[in-house]
Design a protein around this motif. Structure first.
Motif, short mmCIF file in Angstrom:
data_model
loop_
_atom_site.label_atom_id
_atom_site.label_comp_id
_atom_site.label_asym_id
_atom_site.label_seq_id
_atom_site.Cartn_x
_atom_site.Cartn_y
_atom_site.Cartn_z
N PHE A 169 1.17 -1.08 0.02
CA PHE A 169 -0.22 -0.33 -0.01
C PHE A 169 0.96 1.15 -0.20
N CYS A 170 1.80 0.74 0.21
CA CYS A 170 2.99 2.23 1.07
C CYS A 170 4.49 1.81 0.95
N PRO A 171 5.20 1.55 -0.16
CA PRO A 171 6.01 1.29 -0.46
C PRO A 171 7.80 1.85 0.16
N VAL A 172 7.30 3.18 0.99
CA VAL A 172 8.00 3.76 1.07
C VAL A 172 9.04 2.47 2.58
N GLY A 173 10.25 2.76 2.88
CA GLY A 173 11.67 2.18 4.08
C GLY A 173 10.93 0.24 3.80
N GLU A 174 10.28 -0.07 2.63
CA GLU A 174 9.83 -1.44 2.44
C GLU A 174 11.20 -1.70 1.36
N SER A 175 11.39 -3.29 1.28
CA SER A 175 12.61 -3.41 0.92
C SER A 175 11.89 -4.47 -0.60
N ILE A 176 12.41 -4.06 -1.43
CA ILE A 176 12.04 -5.10 -2.45
C ILE A 176 12.41 -6.53 -3.15
N LYS A 177 11.22 -7.21 -3.15
CA LYS A 177 11.86 -8.80 -2.71
C LYS A 177 11.35 -9.43 -4.42
N ARG A 178 12.69 -10.50 -4.88
CA ARG A 178 12.41 -11.17 -6.13
C ARG A 178 12.84 -12.53 -5.94
N ALA A 179 12.17 -13.21 -5.88
CA ALA A 179 12.48 -14.98 -5.01
C ALA A 179 12.22 -15.34 -6.63
N HIS A 180 13.42 -16.64 -7.33
CA HIS A 180 14.06 -17.40 -7.84
C HIS A 180 13.33 -18.66 -8.59
N SER A 181 14.30 -19.58 -7.00
CA SER A 181 13.59 -20.66 -7.59
C SER A 181 13.81 -21.55 -5.77
N PHE A 182 13.74 -22.63 -5.51
CA PHE A 182 14.06 -23.36 -4.40
C PHE A 182 14.24 -24.46 -4.75
N THR A 183 14.63 -25.37 -3.64
CA THR A 183 14.74 -26.97 -3.55
C THR A 183 14.18 -27.57 -2.42
N PHE A 197 16.67 -16.00 -4.13
CA PHE A 197 15.87 -14.33 -3.94
C PHE A 197 17.31 -13.25 -4.08
N GLU A 198 16.45 -12.52 -3.99
CA GLU A 198 16.97 -11.06 -4.42
C GLU A 198 16.51 -10.40 -3.79
N THR A 199 17.22 -9.39 -3.28
CA THR A 199 16.23 -8.24 -1.69
C THR A 199 17.35 -6.91 -2.09
N ILE A 200 16.27 -5.45 -2.24
CA ILE A 200 16.99 -4.16 -2.49
C ILE A 200 16.43 -3.17 -1.36
N LYS A 201 17.32 -2.95 -0.62
CA LYS A 201 16.91 -1.93 0.20
C LYS A 201 15.90 -0.24 -0.04
N TRP A 202 15.24 -0.27 0.41
CA TRP A 202 14.79 1.91 0.14
C TRP A 202 16.00 2.41 0.65
N PRO A 203 16.29 3.37 0.15
CA PRO A 203 16.13 3.68 -1.24
C PRO A 203 16.24 3.02 -1.82
N TRP A 204 15.42 2.80 -2.86
CA TRP A 204 15.35 1.51 -4.34
C TRP A 204 17.01 2.39 -5.07
N LYS A 205 16.61 3.38 -5.63
CA LYS A 205 17.73 4.57 -6.63
C LYS A 205 19.23 3.65 -6.05
N GLU A 206 19.52 4.16 -4.73
CA GLU A 206 20.56 4.00 -3.91
C GLU A 206 21.54 2.73 -3.78
N ASN A 207 20.42 1.78 -3.54
CA ASN A 207 21.06 0.81 -3.38
C ASN A 207 20.95 -0.44 -4.45
N LYS A 208 21.71 -1.68 -4.68
CA LYS A 208 21.66 -2.16 -5.38
C LYS A 208 21.29 -3.80 -4.81
N MET A 209 21.02 -4.92 -6.12
CA MET A 209 19.74 -5.73 -5.49
C MET A 209 20.79 -6.85 -4.80
N ILE A 210 20.65 -7.40 -3.67
CA ILE A 210 21.87 -8.28 -2.60
C ILE A 210 20.83 -9.21 -3.57
N ARG A 211 22.02 -10.76 -4.23
CA ARG A 211 21.38 -12.27 -4.58
C ARG A 211 21.92 -13.45 -3.46
#
Length: 150
Positions: A91-105, A115-129
């Motif tokens: 609803f309000c993404p400010v301060g939230e991390s964006i996550k992308r899940a790829h696979s599982f075993t 999975f990958e995550t990127i912390k807020w602010p998204w433009k200043e941080n890079k995606m960590i897998r």
């Protein structure tokens, strides 16, 4: 004859109680709802009900409330081919991390998530897998409970 009947009864007791559970089938048959599972040590997934699309007799505000309840949440679906379908509508993404899940075993009561995550602010941080391992504590059609492995 009595020995044969006794042997049959005893063998049916032992064989009848041993029931193999297909963990992958239970895991993949549901869409699960959850909350902040990448940050927590213990996570409990509950089955996500399908959207109730019966809006007859409801006011516009009630329809919006019903849709909002389904749309804004974290949902995950484990597929049989090892792919994860993960959605987190905020609803309000400010301060939230964006996550992308790829696979599982799922192996030997341990589930590994890639999975990958990127912390807020998204433009200043890079995606960590990364990959995290979780021990399965409980898995049935009503609950999927895991704890992070050290």
């Amino acid at each position: 004859m009595i020995k044969l009947i006794t042997l049959f009864i005893l063998s049916s007791i032992f064989v009848g109680n041993s029931q193999e559970i297909d963990s992958l089938k239970i895991l993949t048959q549901n869409e699960w709802k959850l909350s902040h599972w990448f940050q927590n040590d213990t996570v409990c997934f509950l089955p996500k009900k399908k959207l109730d699309t019966i809006y007859e007799g409801l006011t516009e505000a009630q329809v919006l409330k019903k849709k909002k309840k389904y749309i804004f949440s974290e949902r995950i679906r484990f597929k049989k081919n090892g792919v994860i379908s993960y959605v987190n509508n905020l609803f309000c993404p400010v301060g939230e991390s964006i996550k992308r899940a790829h696979s599982f075993t799922l192996d030997n009561n341990v589930i590994t998530i890639d999975f990958e995550t990127i912390k807020w602010p998204w433009k200043e941080n890079k995606m960590i897998r990364e990959k995290k391992r979780f021990k399965v504590l409980e898995l049935n059609s009503n609950k999927f409970k895991i704890i992070k492995c050290q």
